[in-house]
Design a protein around this motif. Structure first.
Motif, PDB file in Angstrom:
ATOM      1  N   SER A   4       2.229   7.655   3.862  1.00  0.00           N
ATOM      2  CA  SER A   4       2.464   8.545   2.408  1.00  0.00           C
ATOM      3  C   SER A   4       3.792   8.156   2.009  1.00  0.00           C
ATOM      4  O   SER A   4       4.053   8.729   0.777  1.00  0.00           O
ATOM      5  CB  SER A   4       2.126   9.918   2.990  1.00  0.00           C
ATOM      6  OG  SER A   4       3.153  10.302   3.275  1.00  0.00           O
ATOM      7  N   PHE A   5       4.777   7.559   2.635  1.00  0.00           N
ATOM      8  CA  PHE A   5       5.940   7.182   1.861  1.00  0.00           C
ATOM      9  C   PHE A   5       6.188   6.177   1.240  1.00  0.00           C
ATOM     10  O   PHE A   5       6.889   5.993   0.237  1.00  0.00           O
ATOM     11  CB  PHE A   5       6.968   7.240   3.245  1.00  0.00           C
ATOM     12  CG  PHE A   5       7.334   8.728   3.822  1.00  0.00           C
ATOM     13  CD1 PHE A   5       8.014   9.572   3.461  1.00  0.00           C
ATOM     14  CD2 PHE A   5       6.342   9.085   5.063  1.00  0.00           C
ATOM     15  CE1 PHE A   5       8.271  10.891   4.202  1.00  0.00           C
ATOM     16  CE2 PHE A   5       6.509  10.242   5.505  1.00  0.00           C
ATOM     17  CZ  PHE A   5       7.459  11.201   5.140  1.00  0.00           C
ATOM     18  N   GLY A   6       5.728   4.901   1.577  1.00  0.00           N
ATOM     19  CA  GLY A   6       5.615   3.813   1.180  1.00  0.00           C
ATOM     20  C   GLY A   6       4.903   3.667  -0.032  1.00  0.00           C
ATOM     21  O   GLY A   6       3.919   4.680  -0.493  1.00  0.00           O
ATOM     22  N   LYS A   7       4.623   2.648  -0.610  1.00  0.00           N
ATOM     23  CA  LYS A   7       3.885   2.100  -1.832  1.00  0.00           C
ATOM     24  C   LYS A   7       2.154   2.237  -1.331  1.00  0.00           C
ATOM     25  O   LYS A   7       1.283   2.553  -1.839  1.00  0.00           O
ATOM     26  CB  LYS A   7       3.941   0.841  -2.606  1.00  0.00           C
ATOM     27  CG  LYS A   7       5.196   1.040  -3.384  1.00  0.00           C
ATOM     28  CD  LYS A   7       5.110   1.514  -4.638  1.00  0.00           C
ATOM     29  CE  LYS A   7       6.317   1.683  -5.369  1.00  0.00           C
ATOM     30  NZ  LYS A   7       7.015   2.631  -5.465  1.00  0.00           N
ATOM     31  N   ILE A   8       2.273   1.599  -0.015  1.00  0.00           N
ATOM     32  CA  ILE A   8       0.906   1.337   0.477  1.00  0.00           C
ATOM     33  C   ILE A   8       1.058   1.751   1.902  1.00  0.00           C
ATOM     34  O   ILE A   8       2.020   1.484   2.778  1.00  0.00           O
ATOM     35  CB  ILE A   8       0.349  -0.086   0.462  1.00  0.00           C
ATOM     36  CG1 ILE A   8       0.249  -0.259  -1.165  1.00  0.00           C
ATOM     37  CG2 ILE A   8      -0.791  -0.235   1.343  1.00  0.00           C
ATOM     38  CD1 ILE A   8      -0.433  -1.639  -1.409  1.00  0.00           C
ATOM     39  N   GLY A   9      -0.046   2.328   2.685  1.00  0.00           N
ATOM     40  CA  GLY A   9      -0.131   2.469   4.233  1.00  0.00           C
ATOM     41  C   GLY A   9      -1.200   2.233   4.757  1.00  0.00           C
ATOM     42  O   GLY A   9      -2.380   1.860   3.906  1.00  0.00           O
ATOM     43  N   ILE A  10      -1.210   1.870   5.915  1.00  0.00           N
ATOM     44  CA  ILE A  10      -2.382   0.873   6.771  1.00  0.00           C
ATOM     45  C   ILE A  10      -2.543   1.683   8.011  1.00  0.00           C
ATOM     46  O   ILE A  10      -1.425   2.226   8.683  1.00  0.00           O
ATOM     47  CB  ILE A  10      -1.706  -0.367   7.222  1.00  0.00           C
ATOM     48  CG1 ILE A  10      -1.334  -1.354   5.862  1.00  0.00           C
ATOM     49  CG2 ILE A  10      -2.952  -1.215   8.017  1.00  0.00           C
ATOM     50  CD1 ILE A  10      -2.542  -1.511   4.813  1.00  0.00           C
ATOM     51  N   LEU A  11      -3.654   1.859   8.165  1.00  0.00           N
ATOM     52  CA  LEU A  11      -4.247   2.386   9.865  1.00  0.00           C
ATOM     53  C   LEU A  11      -5.034   1.317  10.312  1.00  0.00           C
ATOM     54  O   LEU A  11      -5.796   0.510   9.619  1.00  0.00           O
ATOM     55  CB  LEU A  11      -5.023   3.852   9.340  1.00  0.00           C
ATOM     56  CG  LEU A  11      -4.474   4.935   8.680  1.00  0.00           C
ATOM     57  CD1 LEU A  11      -5.316   5.836   8.288  1.00  0.00           C
ATOM     58  CD2 LEU A  11      -3.324   5.105   9.527  1.00  0.00           C
ATOM     59  N   SER A  12      -5.225   1.495  11.522  1.00  0.00           N
ATOM     60  CA  SER A  12      -6.066   0.917  12.303  1.00  0.00           C
ATOM     61  C   SER A  12      -7.176   1.496  13.321  1.00  0.00           C
ATOM     62  O   SER A  12      -6.648   2.551  13.875  1.00  0.00           O
ATOM     63  CB  SER A  12      -5.468  -0.329  13.380  1.00  0.00           C
ATOM     64  OG  SER A  12      -6.427  -0.802  14.184  1.00  0.00           O
TER      65      SER A  12
END
Ligand SMILES: *Cc1c(COP(=O)(O)O)cnc(C)c1O
Length: 366
Positions: free
Chosen positions: A166-174
């Motif tokens: 939630s800090f960056g422009k985009i988050g990624i999960l796997s």
């Protein structure tokens, strides 16, 4: 699996939505957003697909550079190369093992001085431990470079009370089979920016223009998550907090029983802002003090049919990335030389854990 997963999968069959679209997909996206507090989510075929799309959405192109943690799994870096861009590898800080903010700033300055275009920063939260986000976001904003957070291993972890991603422009999960929750194979891209997530859905479904026929103005990908697998994800999200508890209990057990042994060290949450899901419990072995090397412990555990594994081998040590520009301080090399991931499954029983513990102690008692 906990139990509810099969009900959601059955729902996909009942509705006959065996496609990369359907009610489980929509609901899984809503549940992830509600859990992480990040407004919009697109579920995808993998975390790697998420990083790939994230880089495209941030405008990374052939000839650009992307700064990325060197201490990570190759999937954080490969998508940069898919796009014809150059990964710039940055080493770890000793406290969290994640990207060192001081080296990050040095890397930005040095690459810019050489006239390179640094288009994005990929920050990895390895083993669930949050990176130093206040410093990293401060530096990234100062230089105007967008951040993608690779939180593939870090669902349930928080920094300053906020979920990672939630800090960056985009988050990624796997949601790969080995992650803290799984859909067998799968991932997500999430962001507070609605256009970013809409674009991810568009690119992930072959970039079809709005038209009654098949029309394409962009290169697309087949990256959407199946409605069947999203059903597994919905069941798994019911138990994410339980999984975090189980993983943290593993860490607590190992640390309480091994933390005082000579030459053994655990990675700590540096202060109260850091909350790790403790995806894997990892241990550092100092051979001078412990009298045994990481390799000796690894082999001795294997003899007992206990699976452990060295920490990630840093990307600057990988043959395929050895020519990438790298900003190094020796930390990740030392982590790789000394570090081991201990058995950390959510389903470990007290007996399992005790057996692993006794086996470890026996190695150092010899
Ligand atoms: C697992 C993982 C990925 C890739 O996720 P997939 O869903 O397997 O593609 C990316 N980065 C890190 C740090 C990972 O551990």
């Amino acid at each position: 699996m906990e139990g509810a997963e099969i009900e959601y999968v059955k729902r996909a069959f009942d509705h006959n939505y065996i496609a990369p679209v359907g009610p489980n997909v929509d609901e899984f996206e809503e549940v992830i957003s509600a859990y992480t507090g990040v407004k919009y989510t697109a579920v995808l075929s993998s975390g790697t697909a998420g990083i790939h799309l994230g880089l495209i959405i941030l405008g990374v192109e052939r000839g650009d550079e992307v700064i990325v943690s060197s201490f990570t799994f190759s999937a954080s870096v490969n998508p940069i190369v898919y796009l014809g861009a150059t990964p710039v590898l940055v080493d770890s800080e000793p406290g969290t093992w994640n990207m060192d903010p001081v080296l990050l700033e040095e890397a930005i300055r040095e690459r810019r001085r050489l006239g390179k275009k640094v288009k994005a920063i990929v920050i990895v939260h390895l083993y669930g431990m949050p990176a130093n986000m206040s410093e990293i976001i401060r530096i990234a904003s100062e230089y105007g470079i967008p951040v993608i957070e690779d939180a593939a291993e870090a669902l349930g972890s928080r920094y300053d009370g906020k979920h990672l991603g939630s800090f960056g422009k985009i988050g990624i999960l796997s949601f790969n089979g080995n992650k803290i929750i799984t859909t067998s194979n799968g991932g997500a891209l999430f962001s507070d920016n609605k256009e970013h997530v809409q674009k991810a859905r568009f690119l992930a479904t072959q970039a079809r223009d709005q038209a009654p026929h098949y029309q394409h103005s962009h290169i697309g990908y087949n990256y959407r998550m199946s409605n069947v697998l999203a059903g597994i994800g919905l069941g798994q999200m019911e138990v994410i907090d339980l999984r975090v508890e189980q993983r943290r209990a593993n860490f607590k057990f190992y640390k309480e029983n091994l933390g005082l042994m000579d030459g053994l060290r655990f990675v700590e949450e540096p202060d109260e802002r850091y909350f790790s899901n403790r995806w894997l419990t990892t241990i550092l072995i100092d051979p001078d003090k412990a009298g045994k090397t990481r390799e000796e412990l690894y082999l001795a555990l294997e003899d007992e049919n206990i699976e452990s594994r060295p920490l990630w081998k840093p990307m600057h040590q990988q043959p395929v990335f050895s020519s990438c520009p790298a900003f190094l301080n020796g930390i990740s090399d030392a982590l790789f030389a000394k570090g081991l991931c201990l058995p950390s499954g959510s389903n470990m029983s007290d007996t399992d854990r005790q057996f692993v513990l006794d086996s470890i102690i026996a190695v150092f008692d010899k």
